[in-house]
Every structure is written in structure tokens, then in C-alpha cells.
Design an enzyme around this catalytic site. Sequence first.
Site, PDB file in Angstrom:
ATOM      1  N   GLY A  53       0.836  -1.199   0.000  1.00  0.00           N
ATOM      2  CA  GLY A  53       0.000   0.000   0.000  1.00  0.00           C
ATOM      3  C   GLY A  53       0.867   1.243   0.000  1.00  0.00           C
ATOM      4  CB  CYS A  80       5.273  -4.136   1.008  1.00  0.00           C
ATOM      5  SG  CYS A  80       6.120  -2.530   0.959  1.00  0.00           S
ATOM      6  CE1 TYR A  81      -0.044   0.999   5.260  1.00  0.00           C
ATOM      7  CE2 TYR A  81      -1.600  -0.818   5.020  1.00  0.00           C
ATOM      8  CZ  TYR A  81      -1.275   0.423   5.531  1.00  0.00           C
ATOM      9  OH  TYR A  81      -2.174   1.094   6.330  1.00  0.00           O
ATOM     10  CG  HIS A 167       6.934  -5.548  -3.441  1.00  0.00           C
ATOM     11  ND1 HIS A 167       5.571  -5.399  -3.263  1.00  0.00           N
ATOM     12  CD2 HIS A 167       7.499  -4.429  -2.939  1.00  0.00           C
ATOM     13  CE1 HIS A 167       5.320  -4.233  -2.688  1.00  0.00           C
ATOM     14  NE2 HIS A 167       6.481  -3.625  -2.468  1.00  0.00           N
ATOM     15  CD  GLU A 169       4.218  -8.244  -5.023  1.00  0.00           C
ATOM     16  OE1 GLU A 169       3.862  -7.083  -4.739  1.00  0.00           O
ATOM     17  OE2 GLU A 169       4.773  -9.009  -4.220  1.00  0.00           O
ATOM     18  CG  ASP A 225     -10.230  -9.265 -23.762  1.00  0.00           C
ATOM     19  OD1 ASP A 225      -9.536 -10.299 -23.690  1.00  0.00           O
ATOM     20  OD2 ASP A 225      -9.769  -8.129 -23.615  1.00  0.00           O
ATOM     21  CE  LYS A 365      -5.945  -9.292 -23.641  1.00  0.00           C
ATOM     22  NZ  LYS A 365      -7.085  -8.938 -24.508  1.00  0.00           N
TER      23      LYS A 365
END
Length: 511
Positions: A53, A80-81, A167, A169, A225, A365
Site C-alpha cells: 500500500g 510490504c505494507y 515484493h 510478486e 476478449d 488476458k
Amino acid sequence: MDKILILDFGGQYTQLIARRIRDLNVYSEIVDYDISIEEIIKKNPKGIILSGGYDSVYGDRSIKPNKGIWDLNIPILGICYGFQVMMQENGGQVENDKDSEEYGSTDIRLTTNELFENIELDNNCWMSHSDSVIFLPKGFKVIASTNKCLVTSACNREKKFYGVQFHPEVTQTTFGNQLLQNFVYSICDVAGDWEPKNIKLEKIEEIKSIVKDDYVLCAISGGVDSLVAAVLTAQAIGDKLYCVFVDHGLLRKNESQEVCALLKKLIGKNIFLVDQKQLFLSKLKGVVDPEQKRKIIGKTFIEVFEKVANKINVPFKYLLQGTIYPDIVESGSKFSKTIKSHHNVGGLPERLQFELLEPLKYLFKDEVRKLGLSLDIPYQNVYRQPFPGPGLAVRVLGEITEDKLEIVREADFLFRSYIDQLYKNSEHKPWQYFTVLTNSKSVGVVGDNRSYGYTLALRAVDSMDAMSAKWYKIPLEHLEKISSIICNKVKNISRVVYDITNKPPGTIEWE
């Protein structure tokens, strides 16, 4: 199906956490940070992740999760946050410490722990913090450190609470995927049953349960899509689906004919082509702001659909759109910033004649592409490069005119044709490639005469899910040939440039 909940504190990488978890064949869902305990119990997650955040946890207005989250007996990973929230809310202390702040690639020392199983102890991670944990809650212990930050990771094994300041990710954390895999499989004990074939069956049943005996009007944009959404819904409700393809004059060369032929082949009945080129151009006349362009296009789309629906004389209840997760994320949410509005998210009128049906809105996607293949849509159509709903309107900077559209349409066709031929036998073709007509003019030479034409930008990127992308390294000799072809064949182009910006910090489209 097992599920991991991600509580969103407004971090820029929240969507990447969801993406990485799904890469592990585990369903993940982003929810607001203040979700009620009752809702969490109802969703029945196997684990919870607290995202990063932009706030400080010790501020008067800092955002925090419901206090009951710590008593659910569910494994929790704070990032993190989210890590700092976990520490602060359980009796620890977080402060702004200039001596321990870190940004970018950072060396880290891990200790033996179930979170770091099968990971080298001396490693590298991605940091982005100025606040740090300076005092641990009771029952927690430090399990990783850096040279500047003593408490880089901590855990309470008894409660299955884990936190990391870095992080995992992002790809710059070299062991990030393994860490997330350890958390969801070893600590949360998930089954890993998030697969395209399961998505197909689940989505078909979901559509059937929502639509029942009502009729659906499908908004076809020409992209992957909306095509997948249409075929999926057709398999769920059959002839109760009506597809309307609006030619707004912002399409690529030959696109309207190709899309209509494909729809008739895959769906068959109830396909309508509506020519509204002049209407859209008149609405966009004099408009230069990209956000305003997107909203005008979205609003005009809905107006057209409502008129078409009335003419068809079928009692439509739902409007089907191919909205996907990145559309929602980039258009902003309750706690995150708007990057850019998507026409099917930010341009809808308050009083909509239909209820929205968006079966793909929680899919990325590449998940949409896999779903398309499971629906027997031809590979070449599923893996065609993405094309934005607003079309060439977001690839013409400044005011949109017919002349500008023709320039970018022809240049785009030449660029795409060259790339298709260059990489026709290669597995390493760019994920997306197109041209952008800038609003900048420059002096050129045509024959022995002075010219004054537009600067055209070429854009080619490599990506998996449109949430992040790297510029594609087309060999310089081929860029030179492409530039020569375009300048010689397209009038009013004096200069060609190549965009080498990654996402982030840029976006894939220019507007």
C-alpha cells in the site's frame, strides 16, 4: 475450488500478486481491505494475503483490516505494507527509519523456514519501503534480513502468520514464485485446481444461473476478449444471445469484414453489423484529452446498443461485455488510482437500460486465451494480438480526423504485415505490435522538395497478461526497413520512431 483472498490496500502490485497465485493453478480473488469477517467466512479461503500500500501504518488515517481477521485460524501472508499492518496490529512497532529504507534490487539473507523451502539462503529481492518494523509482536521471530533492514521477514509459526518487507510478486525477486508456491501449497494446503477446463464449466453454469430465460445483447469490439465472452455465452444460452458489432470507424484495415465472418462461423445466428462511423467521428470532433475520448466512446457505444436493441424488438435484460481484470484494475477502484479508463468500465451512463453481464471480469488476458481454446475457438483467433475497445482512437494523439485515422490505419497494416512475415516461423513473436500517430510534425524531404509531416511511433512489446510488459527488441536493420517502407508508402509521415518504454512505468497503449 480452493481460494486465496488478497486484501487490497491500494498497492501498485496488488494485481500481480493475484496473477502469480493463479500461475500456480490456484484461484485468487482481490477484495477490499476492510472486507467483513462474515464475508471472509462466506468465501471460505484457504489463505489470505495482505497487499502492499501507499500509506504508513502508524498514521492517524492509515487503513487496516477488520481486527477479527487475526482470529480466523487461516494462514496469512503480509507483503510490504501488509507485513507492517500485521506487525502493528499484533503488538509490534513500525517507524519511518531513513537508515533502513530500501528501493530496488537488494541482497537478502534468509533463514531455514517453511516459507523459504527450496530457496537459496543468500539471495536477491525487490524492495520499496521507507518505513520499517523495529519491534516484533509476541510470538514472532525474524526469518530474513538485509544489510540495512534487520526485520525483512518474520513469522509466527503457531498462528501461520508470515510477513515479508520485499515484493515476491515481481520478477526482480528471484525466488518470489517459489515463496508464493510454498505459502499456498505447503502452508495453506491448497489443491491447485484452477485450470481452463474448470473455468469453462464454471463460467457456463454461472451465465446460465444469471441469465435464466432472459435475452442478452453482446457488445462486440473486434478484440479477443469480447469474442471469447460471446462464444462462451452462446454455449451457455444459445439463441438467446444477440451479437452487435459496431463499426465506429476506429478499426484496423479490413477488420469489420474479418470479425463478422468469424462471428458467423463460430456463433451463426443473430449477428448484426452496424455502421456508425460518422456518429463516432462527430462525437469526437475537437476532443484531445484521452480520458474524455474513452468516456465519449463508451457512452456512444451504449447509446448505439440501446437503439439497436429497440429495433431488434427483443426484450433484452443483459448487456454482455468482454471486460477483463486488467480493465478493472487500470480504471481504478475504491482504494487504487485510475491509470486510464476503459470504455467498458469508465464510460457507461448512470442510467443503463441493461444489466451488465461480464463473465470474464476476474480473468487475466492469458486466462481468457486459454478459455478461448477450451471453447474450440481457432488458435490464430485466440492468440491474435490485443486491440483496445476504443480502437485507433487511443492510437491517434490529439484530435481525431478521418485523415489521421487513414494514416495510422495504413501504417499499422504495413508494420503488422512486416512483423507477421518476419516472425512467421518463430516462437518469439512480439505479443503486441502497432503504430501510434503522434501529434508532432517535423520537416522531411520528399524527392527534392521539403515536406512537413507527422511523426509516427512504432510500439512492440512482450507480455503475458498486459499487467506488465517489456519493449520488444526488433533488430535495428528491420526497424530501418520498416521505417523506409512506411515513409515511402504512407503520405504525410516524415519521421518514424521506436518506443522502448516498459510497463511500468509506461502503459502499453499511449492513451
